[in-house]
Design a protein around this motif. Structure first.
Motif, PDB file in Angstrom:
ATOM      1  N   TRP A 181      -6.032   2.753   4.629  1.00 17.62           N
ATOM      2  CA  TRP A 181      -6.065   2.558   3.174  1.00 17.62           C
ATOM      3  C   TRP A 181      -7.403   2.974   2.587  1.00 17.62           C
ATOM      4  CZ3 TRP A 181      -9.169  -1.302   0.738  1.00 17.62           C
ATOM      5  CH2 TRP A 181      -8.986  -1.401  -0.638  1.00 17.62           C
ATOM      6  N   GLN A 182      -8.500   2.638   3.267  1.00 20.46           N
ATOM      7  CA  GLN A 182      -9.836   3.009   2.791  1.00 20.46           C
ATOM      8  C   GLN A 182     -10.012   4.523   2.790  1.00 20.46           C
ATOM      9  OE1 GLN A 182     -13.206   2.292   5.375  1.00 20.46           O
ATOM     10  NE2 GLN A 182     -14.339   1.361   3.676  1.00 20.46           N
ATOM     11  N   ALA A 185     -11.380   2.259  -2.840  1.00 16.12           N
ATOM     12  CA  ALA A 185     -11.183   1.192  -1.858  1.00 16.12           C
ATOM     13  C   ALA A 185     -12.224   0.108  -2.074  1.00 16.12           C
ATOM     14  CB  ALA A 185     -11.261   1.763  -0.435  1.00 16.12           C
ATOM     15  N   LEU A 235      -8.614  -4.562  -3.317  1.00 14.27           N
ATOM     16  CA  LEU A 235      -8.062  -5.225  -2.150  1.00 14.27           C
ATOM     17  C   LEU A 235      -7.651  -6.653  -2.471  1.00 14.27           C
ATOM     18  CD1 LEU A 235      -7.363  -5.194   0.841  1.00 14.27           C
ATOM     19  CD2 LEU A 235      -9.746  -5.775   1.365  1.00 14.27           C
ATOM     20  N   GLU A 239      -7.916   5.921  -0.200  1.00 11.75           N
ATOM     21  CA  GLU A 239      -8.376   5.578  -1.541  1.00 11.75           C
ATOM     22  C   GLU A 239      -9.762   6.108  -1.838  1.00 11.75           C
ATOM     23  OE1 GLU A 239      -6.497   4.280  -3.826  1.00 11.75           O
ATOM     24  OE2 GLU A 239      -4.796   4.096  -2.454  1.00 11.75           O
ATOM     25  N   PHE A 283       0.828  -1.219   0.000  1.00 12.75           N
ATOM     26  CA  PHE A 283       0.000   0.000   0.000  1.00 12.75           C
ATOM     27  C   PHE A 283       0.855   1.259   0.000  1.00 12.75           C
ATOM     28  CE2 PHE A 283      -3.762  -2.283   2.218  1.00 12.75           C
ATOM     29  CZ  PHE A 283      -4.192  -2.738   0.986  1.00 12.75           C
TER      30      PHE A 283
END
Length: 604
Positions: free
Chosen positions: A572-573, A580, A585, A576, A544
């Motif tokens: 990460w969500q 996401a 993923l 993005e 990531f």
């Protein structure tokens, strides 16, 4: 000639004594004259002082009975005259008396002064809790001179007279069942120094000595109990029959030869145990003039509590009437607590002056309030002093029932409440930041309450830092805009930037927004992936391209590896946004070697 002189001296002393006794009549006459105002009020006191100075102590006892009977007359004199004239007379008489031989007479004088002066008089009180440090108990402190354990082989010289109170050859103590040595003798009488000055017990080393000596002394009392009191009763009856009075000495006799007799005497044991209770009461009590360092620790307080119970148990076991004596002592000490509290409060007067009103109070009947004010009128309206309060109060006749009404369930839905905020988030509407509803503190408070009840995003962990509530609500509005189907989100954009500063908008124009929403990673999917990743979450973090600072922050926020993996996915969500998705993923998991986890996520 010598016998004649002795006889004449005795006769003169007797006649003079009879003449002085008759002065009681003179005192009585002077008392009447003082009451009638014929002579000055201090004349009876002056005559009393003269008479007591001339009389021996046995006749002073008789004259003082007359003084006790007329205490009401003496109290009529003002306080200044009592302190300057009569009080010195009693003090001079007390100085002549022996505290050990004239104990009863001294007590009568003290009680008379207590009756003469009011209870709140501070001149006779020990306000600062001072101790009589001059009352030192003298005993043999040289073990080399001790006779304990040695047989009396020396005989007294011929012709030596035995003074009153001493033991002769045939009056030696009988063998005692209590083993007494010099150590017990020394430790027992050393305790009197702690009873004399209780402040020593607050010192650490002195307390350890007191604790050790007390345990050994009380162990002797507990091991050797007094059961047979018939001989002691017969001896007491013989003393009363022979002398008519019970001889009492206020000072302890510390002779080593008397130690076994003293420990076998019930009155002596009661004196020692009562000293313990008085000492414990001072150590535990709240005294106004105590130093701040005079505080017991928990161990000392626990030992005192246990020892107090032991002392009361020993008092009940001492015949005769042990239970009655212990109950009386406990009652007296409880009463003493009230006196201590009274002195701590500054000795306020017990006499409360009653306010006397010259004019009699007129009975008045309370005026009744108007019926319309009490809600008893025709319209049953209650006035609250304010128009708005009156309106709210009278909306329903029963306010509690009105609060339970179903109509008060007015919690709005998310789409209704955030519709305006989502509309203002669109840059096309050109709403300035200061005019947005998310900047309203009242709106923000209600938005937080609504999110906590109806939105899962409120409790979702995140690594984002928000400077204000408005910034947080902007982030929540952008997430809600993607999830709420009833609000068109294809034109809504936001200026919030990602952590990588790529400038992508959180809300992008898209015709297939429902399909994108269906592919977004859910919270449950992130929990499942995090649980399977465990401690290997850093492999996915490198894919990531997470920053080192973000990894340190994740490790700082939680020590649980599953929670660290979940925080990684949440970060990460957030970065993005709409990208996401489950597809992205799965691709990341396959790229990092977690194909099994990726397959499970695809099947779900």
């Amino acid at each position: 000639e010598a016998e004649k002189k002795t006889t004449l001296d005795q006769a003169l002393r007797g006649v003079l004594g009879d003449l002085i006794v008759r002065n009681a009549f003179c005192l009585f006459v002077s008392n009447l004259c003082s009451t009638a105002g014929i002579c000055s009020a201090t004349t009876p006191f002056v005559l009393l002082g003269d008479v007591l100075d001339c009389l021996p102590l046995d006749l002073c006892d008789k004259i003082f009975s007359f003084v006790e009977e007329n205490v009401s007359t003496w109290k009529s004199v003002n306080k200044f005259q009592l302190l300057t004239v009569y009080f010195p007379v009693c003090v001079d008489l007390l100085r002549r008396l022996s505290k050990s031989q004239n104990t009863v007479f001294c007590g009568r004088i003290q009680l008379f002064l207590a009756r003469l002066f009011p209870l709140s008089e501070k001149s006779g009180l020990n306000l600062q809790s001072q101790f009589n440090l001059d009352n030192i108990t003298v005993f043999n402190k040289n073990e080399q001179e001790s006779t304990l354990g040695q047989k009396h082989t020396e005989e007294k010289e011929d012709g030596m007279e035995v003074e009153e109170g001493e033991m002769g050859e045939d009056d030696g103590p009988a063998p005692s069942s209590i083993p007494i040595d010099y150590n017990l003798y020394r430790k027992f009488w050393t305790l009197q120094d702690y009873f004399r000055n209780p402040v020593q017990c607050y010192d650490k080393f002195s307390w350890m000595t007191f604790l050790k000596f007390s345990d050994e002394t009380l162990a002797v009392f507990k091991s050797y109990k007094l059961d047979d009191m018939q001989a002691s009763k017969r001896k007491l009856e013989e003393l009363r029959a022979s002398s008519g009075e019970h001889v009492y000495f206020a000072k302890f006799l510390t002779s080593e030869k008397l130690m076994d007799l003293q420990l076998s005497d019930s009155n002596f044991r009661r004196h020692i145990l009562l000293q313990y209770l008085i000492l414990f009461q001072y150590l535990k009590g709240q005294v106004k003039f105590k130093s701040s360092s005079c505080v017991l620790n928990d161990d000392q307080a626990a030992w005192i509590e246990e020892t107090t119970k032991l002392v009361y148990q020993l008092l009940r076991e001492i015949p005769p009437d042990g239970d009655k004596f212990a109950a009386m002592v406990e009652h007296i000490l409880n009463t003493e607590e009230n006196w201590n509290a009274w002195k701590n409060e500054g000795c306020p007067s017990f006499v409360k002056e009653r306010t006397v009103d010259d004019k009699p109070k007129r009975l008045t009947r309370k005026r009744q309030a108007p019926e319309d004010f009490l809600g008893k009128g025709p319209d049953r309206k209650i006035f609250m002093g304010n128009d708005e309060l009156t309106r709210l109060w009278n909306l329903n006749h029963d306010n509690m029932e009105a609060c339970k009404s179903d109509s008060r369930e007015f919690m709005p839905s998310l789409d209704e409440f955030f519709a305006e905020a989502i509309e203002q988030a669109d840059p096309a509407n050109m709403v300035e930041e200061e005019y947005k509803v998310v900047r309203n503190a009242n709106y923000g408070w209600r938005a937080l309450r609504l999110l906590s009840r109806r939105s899962p995003h409120f409790f979702q962990p995140t690594n984002q830092k928000f400077k204000s509530l408005a910034d947080y609500l902007d982030s929540m509005v952008s997430k809600l805009a993607k999830e709420l189907p009833d609000i068109p989100s294809e034109e809504i954009k936001t200026g919030e930037e990602d952590d990588d500063d790529n400038g992508d908008n959180l809300l992008k124009d898209s015709n297939d927004s429902p399909s994108i929403q269906s592919k977004l990673v859910t919270n449950q999917q992130m929990d499942d992936v995090a649980a399977k990743l465990g401690a290997q979450w850093k492999n996915l973090a490198s894919h990531f391209e997470m920053k080192a600072a973000e990894l340190r922050e994740i490790e700082t926020d939680s020590e649980d590896v599953d929670m660290q993996a979940k925080l990684l996915l949440v970060a990460w969500q957030d970065r993005e946004g709409t990208q996401a998705t489950v597809e992205n993923l799965v691709a990341a998991l396959n790229a990092t070697g977690f194909s099994q986890i990726a397959d499970g996520l695809s099947e779900a």
